[in-house]
Design an enzyme around this catalytic site. Structure first.
Site, PDB file in Angstrom:
ATOM      1  N   MET A 178       0.840  -1.200   0.000  1.00 47.01           N
ATOM      2  CA  MET A 178       0.000   0.000   0.000  1.00 47.01           C
ATOM      3  C   MET A 178       0.879   1.255   0.000  1.00 47.01           C
ATOM      4  O   MET A 178       0.419   2.342   0.356  1.00 47.01           O
ATOM      5  CB  MET A 178      -0.941  -0.007   1.203  1.00 47.01           C
ATOM      6  CG  MET A 178      -1.918  -1.181   1.138  1.00 47.01           C
ATOM      7  SD  MET A 178      -3.434  -0.923   2.063  1.00 47.01           S
ATOM      8  CE  MET A 178      -2.780  -0.720   3.706  1.00 47.01           C
ATOM      9  N   GLY A 179       2.143   1.094  -0.358  1.00 50.38           N
ATOM     10  CA  GLY A 179       3.022   2.259  -0.488  1.00 50.38           C
ATOM     11  C   GLY A 179       3.547   2.771   0.840  1.00 50.38           C
ATOM     12  O   GLY A 179       3.498   2.057   1.840  1.00 50.38           O
ATOM     13  N   LEU A 195       6.705   3.261   1.394  1.00 54.52           N
ATOM     14  CA  LEU A 195       7.593   2.093   1.492  1.00 54.52           C
ATOM     15  C   LEU A 195       8.748   2.295   2.468  1.00 54.52           C
ATOM     16  O   LEU A 195       9.199   3.407   2.704  1.00 54.52           O
ATOM     17  CB  LEU A 195       8.154   1.764   0.103  1.00 54.52           C
ATOM     18  CG  LEU A 195       7.104   1.438  -0.961  1.00 54.52           C
ATOM     19  CD1 LEU A 195       7.796   1.120  -2.286  1.00 54.52           C
ATOM     20  CD2 LEU A 195       6.207   0.280  -0.539  1.00 54.52           C
ATOM     21  N   HIS A 196       9.209   1.187   3.013  1.00 56.94           N
ATOM     22  CA  HIS A 196      10.339   1.174   3.940  1.00 56.94           C
ATOM     23  C   HIS A 196      11.150  -0.094   3.680  1.00 56.94           C
ATOM     24  O   HIS A 196      10.816  -0.887   2.781  1.00 56.94           O
ATOM     25  CB  HIS A 196       9.836   1.239   5.386  1.00 56.94           C
ATOM     26  CG  HIS A 196       8.767   0.228   5.711  1.00 56.94           C
ATOM     27  ND1 HIS A 196       9.013  -1.127   5.766  1.00 56.94           N
ATOM     28  CD2 HIS A 196       7.444   0.366   5.965  1.00 56.94           C
ATOM     29  CE1 HIS A 196       7.911  -1.772   6.068  1.00 56.94           C
ATOM     30  NE2 HIS A 196       6.924  -0.893   6.182  1.00 56.94           N
ATOM     31  N   GLY A 252      11.309  -2.862   5.154  1.00 58.42           N
ATOM     32  CA  GLY A 252      10.547  -4.117   5.253  1.00 58.42           C
ATOM     33  C   GLY A 252       9.982  -4.513   3.898  1.00 58.42           C
ATOM     34  O   GLY A 252      10.080  -5.665   3.466  1.00 58.42           O
ATOM     35  N   HIS A 253       9.401  -3.530   3.200  1.00 60.54           N
ATOM     36  CA  HIS A 253       8.875  -3.800   1.856  1.00 60.54           C
ATOM     37  C   HIS A 253      10.026  -4.229   0.930  1.00 60.54           C
ATOM     38  O   HIS A 253       9.871  -5.124   0.101  1.00 60.54           O
ATOM     39  CB  HIS A 253       8.234  -2.538   1.266  1.00 60.54           C
ATOM     40  CG  HIS A 253       6.991  -2.078   1.981  1.00 60.54           C
ATOM     41  ND1 HIS A 253       6.937  -0.882   2.671  1.00 60.54           N
ATOM     42  CD2 HIS A 253       5.759  -2.637   2.102  1.00 60.54           C
ATOM     43  CE1 HIS A 253       5.718  -0.726   3.172  1.00 60.54           C
ATOM     44  NE2 HIS A 253       4.987  -1.772   2.848  1.00 60.54           N
ATOM     45  N   ASP A 267       2.229  -9.263   9.160  1.00 59.54           N
ATOM     46  CA  ASP A 267       0.774  -9.378   9.050  1.00 59.54           C
ATOM     47  C   ASP A 267       0.441 -10.871   8.940  1.00 59.54           C
ATOM     48  O   ASP A 267       0.029 -11.354   7.884  1.00 59.54           O
ATOM     49  CB  ASP A 267       0.290  -8.599   7.827  1.00 59.54           C
ATOM     50  CG  ASP A 267       0.656  -7.132   7.934  1.00 59.54           C
ATOM     51  OD1 ASP A 267      -0.030  -6.422   8.669  1.00 59.54           O
ATOM     52  OD2 ASP A 267       1.647  -6.704   7.318  1.00 59.54           O
ATOM     53  N   SER A 312       6.910  -0.247   9.754  1.00 55.45           N
ATOM     54  CA  SER A 312       5.538  -0.144   9.262  1.00 55.45           C
ATOM     55  C   SER A 312       5.358   1.241   8.659  1.00 55.45           C
ATOM     56  O   SER A 312       5.934   2.219   9.160  1.00 55.45           O
ATOM     57  CB  SER A 312       4.561  -0.326  10.423  1.00 55.45           C
ATOM     58  OG  SER A 312       3.280   0.138  10.054  1.00 55.45           O
ATOM     59  N   SER A 313       4.555   1.319   7.608  1.00 55.02           N
ATOM     60  CA  SER A 313       4.273   2.627   7.007  1.00 55.02           C
ATOM     61  C   SER A 313       3.669   3.556   8.053  1.00 55.02           C
ATOM     62  O   SER A 313       3.881   4.761   8.039  1.00 55.02           O
ATOM     63  CB  SER A 313       3.275   2.473   5.855  1.00 55.02           C
ATOM     64  OG  SER A 313       3.750   1.525   4.937  1.00 55.02           O
TER      65      SER A 313
HETATM   66  P1  AMP Z   1       1.573  -2.796   3.488  1.00 54.90           P
HETATM   67  O1  AMP Z   1       2.075  -1.805   2.513  1.00 54.90           O
HETATM   68  O2  AMP Z   1       1.687  -2.361   4.914  1.00 54.90           O
HETATM   69  O3  AMP Z   1       0.227  -3.349   3.112  1.00 54.90           O
HETATM   70  O4  AMP Z   1       2.573  -4.011   3.400  1.00 54.90           O
HETATM   71  C1  AMP Z   1       2.835  -4.654   2.177  1.00 54.90           C
HETATM   72  C2  AMP Z   1       3.533  -5.947   2.456  1.00 54.90           C
HETATM   73  O5  AMP Z   1       4.745  -5.691   3.150  1.00 54.90           O
HETATM   74  C3  AMP Z   1       2.683  -6.865   3.361  1.00 54.90           C
HETATM   75  O6  AMP Z   1       2.834  -8.195   2.909  1.00 54.90           O
HETATM   76  C4  AMP Z   1       3.316  -6.665   4.709  1.00 54.90           C
HETATM   77  O7  AMP Z   1       3.159  -7.779   5.570  1.00 54.90           O
HETATM   78  C5  AMP Z   1       4.779  -6.472   4.328  1.00 54.90           C
HETATM   79  N1  AMP Z   1       5.491  -5.769   5.390  1.00 54.90           N
HETATM   80  C6  AMP Z   1       5.130  -4.624   6.003  1.00 54.90           C
HETATM   81  N2  AMP Z   1       6.004  -4.300   6.970  1.00 54.90           N
HETATM   82  C7  AMP Z   1       6.936  -5.284   6.987  1.00 54.90           C
HETATM   83  C8  AMP Z   1       8.121  -5.542   7.764  1.00 54.90           C
HETATM   84  N3  AMP Z   1       8.510  -4.735   8.755  1.00 54.90           N
HETATM   85  N4  AMP Z   1       8.844  -6.646   7.473  1.00 54.90           N
HETATM   86  C9  AMP Z   1       8.453  -7.496   6.476  1.00 54.90           C
HETATM   87  N5  AMP Z   1       7.368  -7.306   5.709  1.00 54.90           N
HETATM   88  C10 AMP Z   1       6.614  -6.220   5.951  1.00 54.90           C
END
Ligand code: AMP
Length: 283
Positions: A30-31, A33-34, A36-37, A150, A185-186
């Protein structure tokens, strides 16, 4: 890296690649980005011939309009970050292109969507299921990468792909943390420096739980003592804190469980809702 805005163009770009037998990896986001993404992207680049990421803040998975409006957006920065990685394309569709109509189909995940996140975010996993299904159909990946941060989302998407015979393997990627232990986390962008320090206690509590279970402490006592720690942390407000079976998220009632467990938590810091979890491998 191509930046693709419509489903039709995305299909057009991917079809010839698919036809030559290339393995396609997909990282939905969902953008905002960090790192983790980027871990997900890295895994996909390693395991596939080409990788597509998507950036789409999916309104259907937000049960709360304020949360949707407050969700951080940083498309230009995100694309700049992704350009450095060697992606084939980033798909960032408009809402009107993804949802020409309000979907009539809904996805019911049964018991597994009534616990943890599902309990507090009614309709959330239906929204996740619909958008992931649409993205799978548009991008036709061989492998799709989801973060274990998640955990419930990962498990439900994996089960959905199996139940509906999507020809895609859903792969979980370890949670990437800052040096304080806080899961990236975003939503962390909305925290002050002080808020970030408070939020680091979320992981501390998870580690305490892991330690206590490893020492043989009963589950309920473990939950009680960690909850006491959380409640004594000023600025941290816990929504749920549970220990469940890691494969089906059922609650663990007996004190000597046989299967792997997951400690799962959702908490608010400075009005921002954060989630985290830790696997407990028992064998
Ligand atoms: P989101 O943009 O928050 O929907 O996350 C997109 C994907 O990145 C999802 O599969 C999340 O589980 C994964 N994600 C988010 N934060 C992390 C993190 N700290 N480490 C690993 N994966 C992550």
């Amino acid at each position: 890296m191509q930046v693709i805005k419509s489903a039709a163009e995305m299909r057009q770009a991917i079809s010839p690649e698919k036809a030559t037998g290339k393995k396609i990896g997909f990282v939905p986001t969902m953008g905002a980005l960090h790192e983790g993404h980027l871990e997900l992207v890295k895994k996909s680049l390693e395991q596939n011939d080409l990788t597509v990421a998507s950036i789409f803040v999916n309104p259907l998975q937000f049960n709360n309009v304020t949360d949707l409006q407050a969700y951080p957006r940083a498309l230009d920065e995100d694309l700049e970050m992704l350009r450095q990685t060697g992606l084939f394309a980033t798909f960032c569709p408009e809402i009107a292109d993804m949802y020409t109509d309000q979907p009539r189909v809904s996805i019911d995940f049964g018991h597994m969507e009534t616990v943890l996140e599902g309990k507090y975010r009614p309709g959330h996993f239906n929204g996740v299921g619909i958008v992931v299904s649409k993205l799978f159909n548009i991008i036709q990946p061989d492998h799709a990468y989801f973060g274990l941060k998640d955990l419930q989302q990962f498990l439900l998407v994996q089960k959905m792909a199996n139940d509906l015979s999507f020809p895609v393997q859903v792969i979980g990627v370890e949670t990437y943390r800052s040096s304080s232990g806080l899961a990236l986390s975003s939503r962390n962008r909305r925290l002050s420096n002080h808020g970030l320090e408070i939020a680091a206690n979320i992981y501390k509590g998870l580690q305490m739980a892991k330690q206590k279970i490893a020492e043989g402490q009963p589950i309920q006592r473990t939950l009680d003592s960690v909850l006491e720690f959380y409640n004594s942390t000023s600025g941290l407000s816990v929504e749920y804190f549970e220990i469940v079976k890691a494969d089906d998220l059922m609650s663990v009632e007996n004190t000597s469980p046989k299967s792997d467990l997951a400690v799962c938590v959702a908490a608010y810091v400075e009005g921002v809702r954060l989630i985290d979890n830790l696997y407990l491998h028992l064998h």
